[in-house]
Every structure is written in structure tokens, then in C-alpha cells.
Design a protein around this motif. Structure first.
Motif, PDB file in Angstrom:
ATOM      1  N   GLY A 105       0.819  -1.344  -0.083  1.00  0.00           N
ATOM      2  CA  GLY A 105       0.023  -0.066  -0.111  1.00  0.00           C
ATOM      3  C   GLY A 105       0.873   1.364   0.015  1.00  0.00           C
ATOM      4  O   GLY A 105       0.358   2.372  -0.108  1.00  0.00           O
ATOM      5  N   ASP A 126      -5.948  13.425   8.137  1.00  0.00           N
ATOM      6  CA  ASP A 126      -7.298  13.073   7.729  1.00  0.00           C
ATOM      7  C   ASP A 126      -8.320  13.298   8.655  1.00  0.00           C
ATOM      8  O   ASP A 126      -9.479  12.971   8.495  1.00  0.00           O
ATOM      9  CB  ASP A 126      -7.407  11.939   6.977  1.00  0.00           C
ATOM     10  N   TRP A 155      -0.739   6.267   6.378  1.00  0.00           N
ATOM     11  CA  TRP A 155      -1.837   6.693   7.144  1.00  0.00           C
ATOM     12  C   TRP A 155      -1.877   5.667   8.407  1.00  0.00           C
ATOM     13  O   TRP A 155      -1.459   4.434   8.638  1.00  0.00           O
ATOM     14  CB  TRP A 155      -3.236   6.353   6.346  1.00  0.00           C
ATOM     15  N   SER A 163      -0.450   1.546   4.587  1.00  0.00           N
ATOM     16  CA  SER A 163      -0.575   2.016   3.378  1.00  0.00           C
ATOM     17  C   SER A 163      -0.254   3.386   3.279  1.00  0.00           C
ATOM     18  O   SER A 163       0.007   4.096   4.261  1.00  0.00           O
ATOM     19  CB  SER A 163      -2.056   1.746   2.858  1.00  0.00           C
ATOM     20  N   THR A 165      -0.513   7.604   0.639  1.00  0.00           N
ATOM     21  CA  THR A 165      -1.081   8.398  -0.581  1.00  0.00           C
ATOM     22  C   THR A 165       0.161   9.298  -0.854  1.00  0.00           C
ATOM     23  O   THR A 165       0.538  10.088  -0.035  1.00  0.00           O
ATOM     24  CB  THR A 165      -2.521   8.938  -0.042  1.00  0.00           C
ATOM     25  N   THR A 166       0.415   9.331  -2.145  1.00  0.00           N
ATOM     26  CA  THR A 166       1.384  10.468  -2.716  1.00  0.00           C
ATOM     27  C   THR A 166       0.854  11.980  -2.479  1.00  0.00           C
ATOM     28  O   THR A 166      -0.484  11.944  -2.705  1.00  0.00           O
ATOM     29  CB  THR A 166       1.828  10.029  -4.123  1.00  0.00           C
ATOM     30  N   SER A 213      -7.543  13.968   2.155  1.00  0.00           N
ATOM     31  CA  SER A 213      -8.267  12.747   1.873  1.00  0.00           C
ATOM     32  C   SER A 213      -7.369  11.804   1.511  1.00  0.00           C
ATOM     33  O   SER A 213      -6.324  11.963   0.765  1.00  0.00           O
ATOM     34  CB  SER A 213      -9.436  12.984   0.746  1.00  0.00           C
ATOM     35  N   ARG A 214      -7.654  10.497   1.754  1.00  0.00           N
ATOM     36  CA  ARG A 214      -6.745   9.314   1.558  1.00  0.00           C
ATOM     37  C   ARG A 214      -6.863   9.037  -0.180  1.00  0.00           C
ATOM     38  O   ARG A 214      -5.862   8.531  -0.886  1.00  0.00           O
ATOM     39  CB  ARG A 214      -7.195   8.096   1.929  1.00  0.00           C
ATOM     40  N   THR A 215      -7.844   9.771  -0.949  1.00  0.00           N
ATOM     41  CA  THR A 215      -8.006   9.611  -2.287  1.00  0.00           C
ATOM     42  C   THR A 215      -7.821  10.786  -3.115  1.00  0.00           C
ATOM     43  O   THR A 215      -7.338  10.847  -4.281  1.00  0.00           O
ATOM     44  CB  THR A 215      -9.414   9.122  -2.754  1.00  0.00           C
ATOM     45  N   SER A 216      -8.176  11.898  -2.545  1.00  0.00           N
ATOM     46  CA  SER A 216      -7.920  13.271  -3.305  1.00  0.00           C
ATOM     47  C   SER A 216      -7.038  14.144  -2.767  1.00  0.00           C
ATOM     48  O   SER A 216      -6.799  15.297  -3.533  1.00  0.00           O
ATOM     49  CB  SER A 216      -9.352  13.878  -3.189  1.00  0.00           C
ATOM     50  N   GLY A 217      -6.265  14.167  -1.582  1.00  0.00           N
ATOM     51  CA  GLY A 217      -5.372  14.854  -1.202  1.00  0.00           C
ATOM     52  C   GLY A 217      -5.801  15.903  -0.836  1.00  0.00           C
ATOM     53  O   GLY A 217      -6.875  16.307  -0.032  1.00  0.00           O
TER      54      GLY A 217
END
Length: 496
Positions: A105, A126, A155, A163, A165-166, A213-217
Motif C-alpha cells: 500500500g 485526515d 496513514w 498504506s 498516499t502520494t 483525503s486518502r484519495t483526493s489529497g
């Protein structure tokens, strides 16, 4: 991540690019951890008196956790790919985990020269109640951009750091070594942790805010100009609230050609974020931390100035300055100075000691007052040159600030500090305070990145309530399953 004199960037980033001895005049040799915690609502960088200065909790179990870097570690045969070592605190002892770009991840892939873990910071990005880690990999090749650099958030969760996120570089190809310096703080006072990321060769900082956000930064990005000059770039970032307005400020360290020194710039936070129009230049130095040492409601800025020559006001073996905060920010007229020649401080100031090479604030003796631990990785001791040492300067009993009285000198020849002094151990390469067992007294985590041929090590030193040392065990590459190939440099950097 800090340099003293102007230093030309080498074509290929190396461990020497990242910290303390990147501050030498002509060459660089890295040491350790930046940073601190913050006084903002959700920040992790400074704390009020009586509160643990570094209290990240990645798994939400109520016990502080810590992270040490082995940025030079081999991963799957890839030299200097880099790893992080996580020390999870607990009532019955610590347990450990390692994270690399090959961990499930985690963005990217471990590659030679990535230097994953070159710098790191933490906060709850987050807002889920678990602290997270922002980690840079300044040597990462991004597409065809060699050494473009990258950063990622790892996270927190009930199972710890899992996991990631960049954090996308908003200006790819415009600079190299993105993620070389990172920090967290609540710069606009909205209760959400923000992120500041610099590049070792650039003069601007990218600030991401508004919640993650873990998806949208991040919701908002802006580019912040600094007082650092072109050609050498930003060396370190630290946050805290020096004017007591509830918004974290940013301390930016970098080269200033006007006096051929490393300079620190205070950039205050505001309701709209960091405002460089009100920036102030601070005393020279290579590393900073922030905390309310005199308990007046304003964070003070502690500046470590390790180098021997060419630094105004420094002594031969290094100095530490405490610049007191006020309602209008740091007060240049209210500054204290500590050296190894200060009354009560053990030892004496000698060329090459690098006293002040690393610093951290916390509560070592549990009396509710902030203490200061100072690394001196260049200290020569019985056992050899650069064996290294660390000194605890306690907060005064009346809460008036840091004092040399009763200071505690730590070396590997102390009883209950593991191993013994050896040449080039560089004990004190980074220092970090954390209450891992939740007993109200911070353990002193001391890095020795030169231990065992630069495999490196971390020594959690515990001070009893009566001021004596408790028995402790070292944390080594073998403890963590980190490859001993090359020079992992475990203990060169802690997450703050």
C-alpha cells in the motif's frame, strides 16, 4: 537537512545531503531528526508546558509511538532505497515494524538512491484520530525526471501505519529533491493539520491545507516564498506558535549570502495561512525546535548552532540559543545562550564537538516543565574521536525556562546506556523525546548513526523519577530486520 555555509548540490543525492553535516562549509555528512511538535489545535510539533512534546500515536492505543529513519538502507538489494523503523510504545515494552516503498500500500517502489525517510513529520492529516506520517523520498526518479523527489502520507490505523498516499508535486520538473524537507502544523488555525514541503535546491515551500483525503489529497495548495536565497535552497522546516495566536508559524532554515551563514526565518501563521510579509530573520543556526520553555503562553524558538567557525556568537564547540516568543513573535532582545562552558553544563567547549547539532524539547523528569536534550555527535571521549554525547538541560523548577543547573551528560560509557564509546559512533546524531510507556516521563531516544560501521542504532534512554538512569536496550538494524549492507545510518533522523 541543514547547511552552515554555501554548498553546491551534487548531481546524485546522497545521505550527506540530508541533515546536520550538510551544514559544513564544503562537504556534508548527514545526521538526524528535525523536528518537533506544534502548538496548533491538531498539530504535532510543539506543546504547552507539562504536555509531552512529541506524542504521536499511530495506532490509537494511548501510548506514544516514534519513527526512526534508515534512509541509507538497502531494500531488496537496492542501495540507499531507504526504510523507516516504527517504535510502538506500550505498557509492557516496545514493539517494532519497518516500512519501505515495497511495503503493501505504500506508493512507489524501492529503488537505488530513493532515500525514503530522508525527512519526515507527523500529524493527523485526515482527522480520523490516528496520527499519520509524512515522509519524503528526495532521490526518487519521477518519470524521466531524475532525482525529482516525492513525498507520501503513511496513514495511521488501529493496526498502526498502513498504506499511503502520494502528495503530488505541484511543480514537477521545476526543481529536484522535492520532499527533501517536510513539516506539519496548523498554519491557519482551522483545527486541521497542514503540510509544508520544500526542496533542498529551491527557495520556495509548497503548503497544502484544508484537510486531506486518502484519495483526493489536500483541498488547497499555495507556494510560499521564503528569505532563503537561490543556489542553496531550504535545509529544514519547523513549526510552532511563537506569538500565541493559535496558528502555527513556520521556521525556515537556509543559506543567507548576506553574511555567509545559515539563517532562520520566522514566518507567522494567520487565518489565511502562512504570511511571509511579516517574516523575521532569527539568529543563525542549523536546527530548531519550538516549545513554551518559560510557560508564558508563547512558544520559544530553540536554535542549535553546532559549527566551529564563521558563525556569529558561536563558540568553538557549538551553541544553543533560546529566542523567547512574544505577542508580536520572537524577541531578538530576549535570547539565552547555552554552551558546554555554561555553568552547570558538563564538559567543556572544544573544537568539533558539534554541541547543538540536534535538539528536542520534552519532559524528561515528569515535573511538568519542558526540558531540552542536545546532541553533540562530534564529542571526543574515552573510546575515540566522534564517539558522541547528548546532554539534558532541565527546565527550572519555577517554570522560568531552561537552565544548566543539574544537567545530565549521556554517553555510551554511562551505566545503563547500552554498549560503550567507540570512534565515530556519533552518539547524538539525532535526539528525540517520547513517553513510550505513558509514565509521565519522556524517554530520550538517541541516534548513533555511526554505530557498527554506520549501520546505526537507536538507544531509548530512560530517566527514573529520582534522576538516575534505568536499564535499557539498544535498537539495531538486526533488531528490525534492516539489511546491514552499505551504510543504513539508522538513527540519523527521527520523525518529529
Amino acid at each position: 537537512m541543514t547547511r552552515h555555509a554555501k554548498h553546491k548540490r551534487t548531481p546524485e543525492p546522497s545521505p550527506a545531503r540530508i541533515r546536520l553535516a550538510t551544514a559544513t562549509a564544503a562537504a556534508a555528512a548527514l545526521t538526524g531528526g528535525l523536528l518537533a511538535t506544534s502548538a496548533g489545535v491538531a498539530s504535532a510539533d510543539t506543546a504547552a508546558a507539562g504536555v509531552s512534546q512529541n506524542d504521536a500515536d499511530f495506532n490509537g492505543d494511548g501510548y506514544a509511538d516514534a519513527v526512526a529513519s534508515a534512509y541509507g538502507a538497502y531494500v531488496n538489494g537496492k542501495a540507499s532505497a531507504g526504510q523507516l523503523a516504527v517504535v510502538y510504545g506500550g505498557a509492557t515494552g516496545n514493539h517494532y515494524a519497518t516500512i519501505s516503498q515495497n511495503s503493501p500500500g505504500v506508493p512507489g517502489t524501492a529503488e537505488a538512491g530513493d532515500l525514503f525517510g530522508g525527512d519526515s513529520a507527523y500529524g493527523d492529516f485526515d482527522g480520523d484520530g490516528y496520527d499519520d506520517v509524512l515522509v519524503g523520498a528526495l532521490g526518487e526518479d519521477v518519470g524521466s525526471d531524475k532525482d525529482g523527489g516525492t513525498a507520501a502520507i503513511l496513514w495511521g490505523s488501529a493496526a498502526g501505519l498502513k498504506s499511503g498516499t502520494t502528495v503530488a508535486d505541484p511543480r514537477p520538473t521545476k526543481h529536484d529533491l522535492f520532499g527533501g524537507v517536510v513539516e506539519a502544523g496548523d498554519f491557519d488555525g482551522d483545527g486541521k493539520d497542514d503540510i509544508a514541503i520544500g526542496s533542498l535546491g529551491a527557495t520556495t515551500v509548497d503548503v497544502f491545507s484544508g484537510g486531506f483525503s486518502r484519495t483526493s489529497g489536500a483541498a488547497v495548495h499555495k507556494t510560499l516564498s521564503t528569505g532563503v536565497q537561490t543556489g542553496d535552497g531550504i535545509n529544514s522546516l519547523h513549526s510552532g506558535d511563537a506569538n500565541g495566536d493559535g496558528k502555527d508559524d513556520l521556521i525556515v532554515n537556509g543559506y543567507d549570502p548576506s553574511d555567509n551563514l545559515n539563517a532562520n526565518y520566522w514566518i507567522p501563521g494567520s487565518t489565511t495561512g502562512l504570511t511571509n510579509s511579516a517574516a523575521q530573520k532569527l539568529p543563525a543556526g542549523i536546527i530548531t525546535d519550538l516549545g513554551d520553555t518559560d510557560e508564558d503562553g508563547y512558544d520559544d524558538i530553540v536554535i542549535g548552532n553546532a559549527w566551529d567557525s564563521g558563525i556569529a556568537g558561536a563558540t568553538t564547540g557549538g551553541s544553543v540559543f533560546v529566542v523567547h516568543g512574544t505577542a508580536s513573535g520572537p524577541s531578538a532582545g530576549d535570547t539565552e545562550k547555552f554552551t558546554q562552558n555554561t555553568a552547570g553544563v558538563p564538559g567543556s567547549s572544544e573544537k568539533g564537538d558539534t554541541f547543538g547539532g540536534e535538539i528536542d524539547l520534552g519532559d524528561v523528569n515528569g515535573d511538568g516543565h519542558l526540558d531540552l536534550v542536545v546532541g553533540a555527535p562530534g564529542e571526543d571521549l574515552t573510546g575515540g574521536a566522534n564517539a558522541g554525547a547528548a546532554t539534558v538541560l532541565y527546565g527550572s523548577a519555577d517554570g522560568s525556562g531552561i537552565t544548566g543547573t543539574g544537567a545530565l551528560f549521556l554517553e555510551q560509557n554511562n551505566a545503563f546506556v547500552p554498549n560503550s564509546n567507540e570512534k565515530n559512533d556519533e552518539f547524538g546524531s539525532d535526539v528525540h523525546l517520547d513517553d513510550l510507556n505513558h509514565d509521565g516521563r519522556d524517554e530520550i531516544l538517541i541516534g548513533a548513526d555511526g554505530e557498527n560501521g554506520h549501520n546505526g542504532a537507536v538507544y531509548p534512554v530512560k530517566v527514573n523519577a529520582d534522576g538516575t538512569l534505568a536499564a535499557s536496550s539498544g535498537i539495531y538494524t538486526s533488531t528490525l530486520g534492516i539489511s546491514a549492507s552499505g551504510t543504513p545510518g539508522l538513527g540519523a533522523n527521527f520523525t518529529d
